[in-house]
Design a protein around this motif. Structure first.
Motif, PDB file in Angstrom:
ATOM      1  N   GLN A  50     -13.542  10.320   1.325  1.00 13.37           N
ATOM      2  CA  GLN A  50     -13.679  10.895   2.985  1.00 13.37           C
ATOM      3  C   GLN A  50     -15.037  10.820   3.491  1.00 13.37           C
ATOM      4  O   GLN A  50     -15.270  11.089   4.551  1.00 13.37           O
ATOM      5  CB  GLN A  50     -13.437  12.192   2.865  1.00 13.37           C
ATOM      6  CG  GLN A  50     -11.594  12.103   2.474  1.00 13.37           C
ATOM      7  CD  GLN A  50     -10.849  11.423   3.662  1.00 13.37           C
ATOM      8  OE1 GLN A  50     -11.295  11.537   3.921  1.00 13.37           O
ATOM      9  NE2 GLN A  50      -9.527  11.104   3.041  1.00 13.37           N
ATOM     10  N   TYR A 104     -12.137  -2.655  -0.606  1.00  8.76           N
ATOM     11  CA  TYR A 104     -10.435  -2.366  -0.248  1.00  8.76           C
ATOM     12  C   TYR A 104      -9.894  -2.434  -1.330  1.00  8.76           C
ATOM     13  O   TYR A 104      -9.954  -3.171  -2.562  1.00  8.76           O
ATOM     14  CB  TYR A 104     -10.438  -3.337   0.150  1.00  8.76           C
ATOM     15  CG  TYR A 104     -10.813  -4.211   1.864  1.00  8.76           C
ATOM     16  CD1 TYR A 104     -10.784  -2.815   3.094  1.00  8.76           C
ATOM     17  CD2 TYR A 104     -12.320  -5.117   1.977  1.00  8.76           C
ATOM     18  CE1 TYR A 104     -11.022  -3.012   4.106  1.00  8.76           C
ATOM     19  CE2 TYR A 104     -12.673  -5.016   3.369  1.00  8.76           C
ATOM     20  CZ  TYR A 104     -12.048  -4.204   4.360  1.00  8.76           C
ATOM     21  OH  TYR A 104     -12.852  -4.298   5.704  1.00  8.76           O
ATOM     22  N   TYR A 125      -2.426  -1.911  -0.678  1.00  8.67           N
ATOM     23  CA  TYR A 125      -1.160  -0.254   0.173  1.00  8.67           C
ATOM     24  C   TYR A 125      -0.700  -0.145  -1.165  1.00  8.67           C
ATOM     25  O   TYR A 125      -0.052  -1.204  -1.727  1.00  8.67           O
ATOM     26  CB  TYR A 125      -1.290  -0.653   1.168  1.00  8.67           C
ATOM     27  CG  TYR A 125      -0.461   0.150   1.784  1.00  8.67           C
ATOM     28  CD1 TYR A 125      -0.760   1.527   2.184  1.00  8.67           C
ATOM     29  CD2 TYR A 125       1.432   0.389   1.392  1.00  8.67           C
ATOM     30  CE1 TYR A 125       0.099   3.448   2.584  1.00  8.67           C
ATOM     31  CE2 TYR A 125       1.772   1.070   1.774  1.00  8.67           C
ATOM     32  CZ  TYR A 125       1.372   2.303   1.912  1.00  8.67           C
ATOM     33  OH  TYR A 125       2.007   3.212   2.806  1.00  8.67           O
ATOM     34  N   ASP A 180      -0.098   6.167   0.030  1.00  6.55           N
ATOM     35  CA  ASP A 180      -1.807   5.789   0.901  1.00  6.55           C
ATOM     36  C   ASP A 180      -1.753   6.500   1.939  1.00  6.55           C
ATOM     37  O   ASP A 180      -0.204   6.730   2.996  1.00  6.55           O
ATOM     38  CB  ASP A 180      -2.224   4.882   1.186  1.00  6.55           C
ATOM     39  CG  ASP A 180      -2.714   4.068  -0.559  1.00  6.55           C
ATOM     40  OD1 ASP A 180      -2.726   5.290  -1.876  1.00  6.55           O
ATOM     41  OD2 ASP A 180      -3.270   3.600  -0.766  1.00  6.55           O
ATOM     42  N   GLU A 181      -1.840   6.990   2.886  1.00 10.19           N
ATOM     43  CA  GLU A 181      -2.814   7.968   4.566  1.00 10.19           C
ATOM     44  C   GLU A 181      -2.854   6.658   5.410  1.00 10.19           C
ATOM     45  O   GLU A 181      -3.363   5.356   4.591  1.00 10.19           O
ATOM     46  CB  GLU A 181      -4.257   8.524   4.705  1.00 10.19           C
ATOM     47  CG  GLU A 181      -3.410   9.895   3.773  1.00 10.19           C
ATOM     48  CD  GLU A 181      -4.854  10.886   4.240  1.00 10.19           C
ATOM     49  OE1 GLU A 181      -5.245  10.109   5.515  1.00 10.19           O
ATOM     50  OE2 GLU A 181      -5.329  11.908   3.547  1.00 10.19           O
ATOM     51  N   LYS A 193      -3.709   6.090   8.477  1.00 11.03           N
ATOM     52  CA  LYS A 193      -4.461   5.641   8.835  1.00 11.03           C
ATOM     53  C   LYS A 193      -6.139   5.476   8.075  1.00 11.03           C
ATOM     54  O   LYS A 193      -7.181   4.439   8.595  1.00 11.03           O
ATOM     55  CB  LYS A 193      -5.642   7.066   9.063  1.00 11.03           C
ATOM     56  CG  LYS A 193      -5.966   7.942   8.301  1.00 11.03           C
ATOM     57  CD  LYS A 193      -6.350   9.606   9.012  1.00 11.03           C
ATOM     58  CE  LYS A 193      -7.037  10.774   7.213  1.00 11.03           C
ATOM     59  NZ  LYS A 193      -7.355  11.179   8.453  1.00 11.03           N
ATOM     60  N   SER A 194      -5.618   4.803   6.885  1.00  8.45           N
ATOM     61  CA  SER A 194      -6.021   4.595   5.761  1.00  8.45           C
ATOM     62  C   SER A 194      -6.669   2.638   6.058  1.00  8.45           C
ATOM     63  O   SER A 194      -6.958   2.058   5.133  1.00  8.45           O
ATOM     64  CB  SER A 194      -6.729   4.431   4.414  1.00  8.45           C
ATOM     65  OG  SER A 194      -5.470   5.129   3.507  1.00  8.45           O
ATOM     66  N   ASP A 197      -6.137  -0.915   7.154  1.00  9.09           N
ATOM     67  CA  ASP A 197      -7.158  -1.577   7.883  1.00  9.09           C
ATOM     68  C   ASP A 197      -6.469  -2.482   8.561  1.00  9.09           C
ATOM     69  O   ASP A 197      -6.021  -3.772   8.237  1.00  9.09           O
ATOM     70  CB  ASP A 197      -8.353  -2.217   7.493  1.00  9.09           C
ATOM     71  CG  ASP A 197      -8.886  -3.348   8.177  1.00  9.09           C
ATOM     72  OD1 ASP A 197      -9.060  -3.739   9.094  1.00  9.09           O
ATOM     73  OD2 ASP A 197     -11.113  -3.325   7.631  1.00  9.09           O
ATOM     74  N   VAL A 231      -6.300  -0.784   2.253  1.00 13.84           N
ATOM     75  CA  VAL A 231      -6.708   0.123   2.329  1.00 13.84           C
ATOM     76  C   VAL A 231      -8.363   0.009   1.876  1.00 13.84           C
ATOM     77  O   VAL A 231      -8.476  -0.416   1.360  1.00 13.84           O
ATOM     78  CB  VAL A 231      -6.060   1.392   1.422  1.00 13.84           C
ATOM     79  CG1 VAL A 231      -6.225   2.664   1.861  1.00 13.84           C
ATOM     80  CG2 VAL A 231      -4.601   1.574   1.439  1.00 13.84           C
ATOM     81  N   ARG A 232      -8.626   0.542   2.911  1.00 18.89           N
ATOM     82  CA  ARG A 232     -10.638   1.255   3.176  1.00 18.89           C
ATOM     83  C   ARG A 232     -10.454   1.918   2.057  1.00 18.89           C
ATOM     84  O   ARG A 232     -10.011   2.589   2.297  1.00 18.89           O
ATOM     85  CB  ARG A 232     -11.023   1.746   4.567  1.00 18.89           C
ATOM     86  CG  ARG A 232     -11.035  -0.514   5.682  1.00 18.89           C
ATOM     87  CD  ARG A 232     -11.506  -0.140   6.635  1.00 18.89           C
ATOM     88  NE  ARG A 232     -10.881   0.434   7.053  1.00 18.89           N
ATOM     89  CZ  ARG A 232     -11.552   0.835   8.487  1.00 18.89           C
ATOM     90  NH1 ARG A 232     -11.658   0.665   9.385  1.00 18.89           N
ATOM     91  NH2 ARG A 232     -10.626   1.913   9.251  1.00 18.89           N
ATOM     92  N   LEU A 233     -11.760   2.042   1.603  1.00 19.36           N
ATOM     93  CA  LEU A 233     -12.546   2.825   0.359  1.00 19.36           C
ATOM     94  C   LEU A 233     -13.537   2.756   1.097  1.00 19.36           C
ATOM     95  O   LEU A 233     -14.139   2.283   1.129  1.00 19.36           O
ATOM     96  CB  LEU A 233     -12.310   2.315  -0.805  1.00 19.36           C
ATOM     97  CG  LEU A 233     -11.020   2.177  -1.283  1.00 19.36           C
ATOM     98  CD1 LEU A 233     -11.561   1.587  -2.962  1.00 19.36           C
ATOM     99  CD2 LEU A 233     -10.500   3.388  -1.192  1.00 19.36           C
TER     100      LEU A 233
END
Lengths: 300, 527
Positions: A42, A49, A52, A56-57, A59-60, A62, A74-76
């Protein structure tokens, strides 16, 4: 507050607050604080990256990448967490032997680091030791807890002074490992005159996962004792006697043993990306500590 | 094992004391001062490291080891008492003239002797003093300091000369071990005697520094008066320092009473005082305020004799011709006759020819001496026995006083003895022996035996010579020589470092190395 040793000297604490401890990396699963964590989550700063995976959420994800490549990634983001600081001041008999006692210096160093850690929202654990590790004081955080730590340290010191014990750092470290504490900065403040020898100490130190900062409280006469003739030296902790005829050769061997002892500690600290500081008990504590904090920060 | 400086008991006692002292010191060494330290960790490591280096660590201090080996070897050699095997086997004897009565001169001679001995190889030199007998002051191998300890500074002037000492010492010389004798001072040695010595015996002289400021006598003695007066003697003395000897300053006293006597120059620079009364007084010669020497004059009063009837006329005339004898009718010292009361008793021929009754407790032991003293050896006993037809024998018995018996016939024309040369000698000696008047020792000089020396004259005590009649002859330096004095070459001067033994050298080297070790240790150059 029972502050027999005047650990909360405002000027002293003011100087400590100008210093900071910066962690290269902190162990995951910590609280939010000011140190970069190996966790990805967060935070505000994008780091990487990854593909997925279920769970995973959404909203994460990309979506821009999905539009261009047709794959879900997924973006980290970098997680900012706290650096646990474990303070291990030595309160054994040898630390109380002189006037003023070295234990007082050790306590000042501990309070300085406690102040620095609490100011930057780190968890600070106070684990004084002598023959064994005192685990009655749990790690805590929050700027307002400094007085609590000082009070606990004072109470532990008075107990140690009234009932002095020998030094057994290996036992203390073994017990520390048993606590399964989160990896952090382990600051051992001691004269490191453990009668069990340097090999036992370094062997046990190597088994701990914490990043070490070894602060040795000494004085010049430790290396060059002002002794002449035939003397019988008695160990203040063990009571062991040793007859010594002081000669140049014996003194050279003594200094060689002394240097080798602390060189082993220094080598160990460096091998673990830690630090070793030989602090002169008879000089200003804060000025010597400042040598650790280049540019005001100590990188752990 | 014997010890040079101390007795065995003192040496063992000293060892015991040293052992106790060392034990105490050893105990003091373990009385460590206790100091409390924070940790003995480094001390244990240091001592462990030190011990390991000495005993088990690999050998890595060769120079230090070599230095210690050299020092230990030198000390061990010192303990073993090393001696050089000399290249020159010549042995040296420094000979002191023990007849010196002047303490200052004796001290100078002693210093010269020790200086010379110190320059000679320690195992081949000794110091011997020739006094009444040979006395070794310093034996080979002895420390030079022992000389002064052994030297009897009480002078013991001897009249037996130095030739006999040279004779005795010459027996030590051989072809393989030559002997060099270094004579201290100006004692005379006969040239003829010197030439008779074997070639392996070398005589050197160490000259005494000239004494310019003190008059010294070289000789002092008495002789029969030239005037023939029995009760007078002549005194002769000689100076060893003619350059400062002024005869005008000589004063003479007898029994501390000054006497006026003319001092006449004699041969060889000597001086003569004639016709001094021989009454047993002590003659002293002074040069200014300084006493040169003293001499007890003989007591030569007349021997009072008396004759019984029946004494042969030849014997009577012979006795009365002797200036020492004076006939008296009352209170005679010697009674001559045939009665049992006579001291000089004339006996019939059926008794022993000569019977001597001596006051000595064991006269048999002194028989030879008595025969010699009475000149019985000069009698032609064989001819006398042939004429008499009897055995001529001598009997000696012990008695309360001296008595002498001999055949009356000896003094009659029957045996023709009264015509022999031995007769007047026998009578004169007999009268003197009975009256306890021994012959005068006319002169005593060093370099020669006494002319008529007897054992009694050779026994010298302190500065006095005791004559056989119990009189005391005080003497001073007896160095007058009547023989041709030999020119003796001076003893060669030693080198600067001569005489320093191997022990001294080893000790010096060991000391130097120990000092070096200490300096290196203090500077941390030595482990």
């Amino acid at each position: 507050m029972n502050d027999t040793f005047n650990l909360l000297d405002p000027d002293f604490l003011q100087q400590a607050r100008a210093m900071r401890v910066v962690a290269r990396r902190v162990a995951p699963a910590g609280r939010w604080a000011e140190h970069r964590s190996r966790d990805r989550g967060q935070g505000m700063e994008f780091r990487d990256y990854r593909p997925y995976s279920p769970g995973d959420e959404l909203k994460s994800i990309d979506w821009n990448v999905y539009q261009r490549l047709g794959r879900f990634v997924v973006r980290l983001f970098e997680e900012m967490e706290d650096l646990p600081i474990y303070l291990m001041p030595d309160l054994s008999r040898s630390m109380w032997q002189e006037d003023p006692p070295r234990a007082l210096t050790a306590m000042q160093v501990a309070i300085a680091f406690a102040s620095i850690g609490l100011d930057q929202h780190d968890r600070v654990g106070l684990l004084p030791f002598a023959q064994d590790l005192n685990t009655t004081i749990r790690p805590t955080s929050g700027r307002g807890r400094l007085s609590l730590i000082a009070e606990s340290l004072t109470r532990a010191a008075e107990t140690a002074r009234s009932n002095p014990q020998g030094t057994n750092l290996a036992t203390a470290l073994s017990k520390l490992r048993g606590l399964r504490l989160r990896d952090g900065l382990l600051i051992i403040i001691s004269d490191f005159f453990d009668p069990h020898g340097i090999e036992v100490m370094t062997s046990e130190l190597k088994r701990t996962r914490h990043r070490p900062l070894l602060v040795s409280i000494g004085r010049p006469t430790d290396r060059d004792p002002n002794l002449q003739g035939d003397v019988r030296v008695r160990d203040c902790e063990t009571g062991d006697m040793q007859d010594v005829s002081i000669t140049n050769t014996v003194m050279e061997q003594y200094r060689a043993a002394y240097d080798a002892h602390f060189q082993s500690l220094r080598d160990f600290a460096h091998s673990r990306q830690g630090s070793f500081l030989l602090l002169d008990h008879e000089s200003d504590v804060m000025k010597q500590l400042a040598s650790l904090f280049e540019g005001g920060s100590y990188v752990a | 094992m014997t010890f040079t400086l101390f007795s065995t008991l003192a040496t063992l006692g000293g060892i015991a004391l040293l052992a106790i002292a060392l034990a105490l010191l050893q105990r003091l060494r373990v009385q460590h001062r206790e100091v409390e330290v924070l940790s003995t960790l480094f001390w244990r490591a240091a001592l462990k490291e030190t011990r390991a280096r000495v005993f088990v660590r690999r050998f890595r201090h060769w120079p230090a080891w070599l230095l210690l080996v050299v020092i230990a070897s030198l000390l061990w050699l010192l303990l073993a008492g090393p001696r050089w095997q000399p290249l020159n086997p010549t042995r040296h004897i420094v000979l002191l003239d023990g007849s010196i009565a002047n303490k200052t001169t004796l001290a100078i001679d002693l210093e010269l002797a020790t200086t010379k001995a110190a320059s000679l190889p320690i195992m081949q030199r000794e110091i011997v003093t020739a006094g009444p007998h040979l006395q070794t002051l310093l034996a080979p191998g002895d420390p030079i300091e022992l000389t002064n300890l052994r030297a009897n500074l009480e002078t013991t002037p001897a009249s037996t000369g130095i030739h006999w000492a040279l004779e005795t010492l010459s027996s030590r010389a051989s072809a393989t071990t030559p002997l060099a004798i270094h004579i201290i001072g100006d004692v005379a040695v006969d040239q003829a005697y010197l030439e008779s010595l074997p070639p392996e015996l070398i005589i050197y002289r160490i000259q005494r520094p000239p004494s310019d400021d003190q008059a010294l006598l070289r000789a002092l003695g008495v002789s029969n008066a030239k005037s023939g007066n029995w009760q007078m003697v002549d005194v002769l003395f000689a100076s060893s320092t003619p350059q400062v000897f002024d005869v005008q300053q000589i004063s003479i006293t007898v029994d501390d009473l000054p006497i006026q006597a003319e001092i006449l120059p004699a041969d060889n620079g000597d001086f003569l005082i004639e016709d001094l009364p021989a009454q047993g007084g002590v003659l002293k010669l002074r040069h200014g305020e300084e006493q040169l020497g003293s001499l007890t004059l003989p007591h030569r009063d007349a021997i009072r004799v008396s004759f019984e009837t029946g004494v042969p006329n030849d014997l009577r005339e012979l006795i009365l011709l002797d200036p020492a004898c004076q006939e008296t009718q009352s209170d005679p010292e010697i009674l001559i006759g045939e009665s049992e009361f006579a001291d000089f008793r004339l006996t019939p021929d059926d008794q022993s020819a000569f019977q001597i009754e001596s006051e000595l407790p064991d006269p048999q032991a002194a028989l030879a001496k008595l025969i010699d003293e009475l000149a019985l050896t000069q009698i032609d006993a064989t001819a006398l026995a042939e004429r008499s037809g009897r055995l001529v024998d001598v009997q000696v018995t012990s008695g309360e006083e001296r008595k002498l018996s001999m055949w009356k016939t000896l003094f009659t024309p029957a045996f023709n003895f009264q015509q022999s040369r031995a007769c007047p000698i026998l009578v004169a000696r007999s009268i003197r022996w009975l009256a306890n008047r021994p012959p005068l020792v006319s002169w005593a000089e060093q370099g020669m035996r006494l002319p008529d020396a007897r054992p009694a004259f050779d026994r010298v005590i302190a500065q006095t010579t005791t004559t056989s009649d119990g009189r005391t002859l005080q003497v001073t330096r007896l160095t007058r020589s009547i023989t041709e004095p030999a020119e003796i070459i001076d003893s060669p001067n030693p080198g600067l470092l001569a005489g320093i033994g191997i022990t001294t050298w080893l000790g010096l080297v060991a000391m130097f190395l120990l000092l070096t070790e200490w300096v290196l240790y203090q500077r941390g150059r030595l482990p």
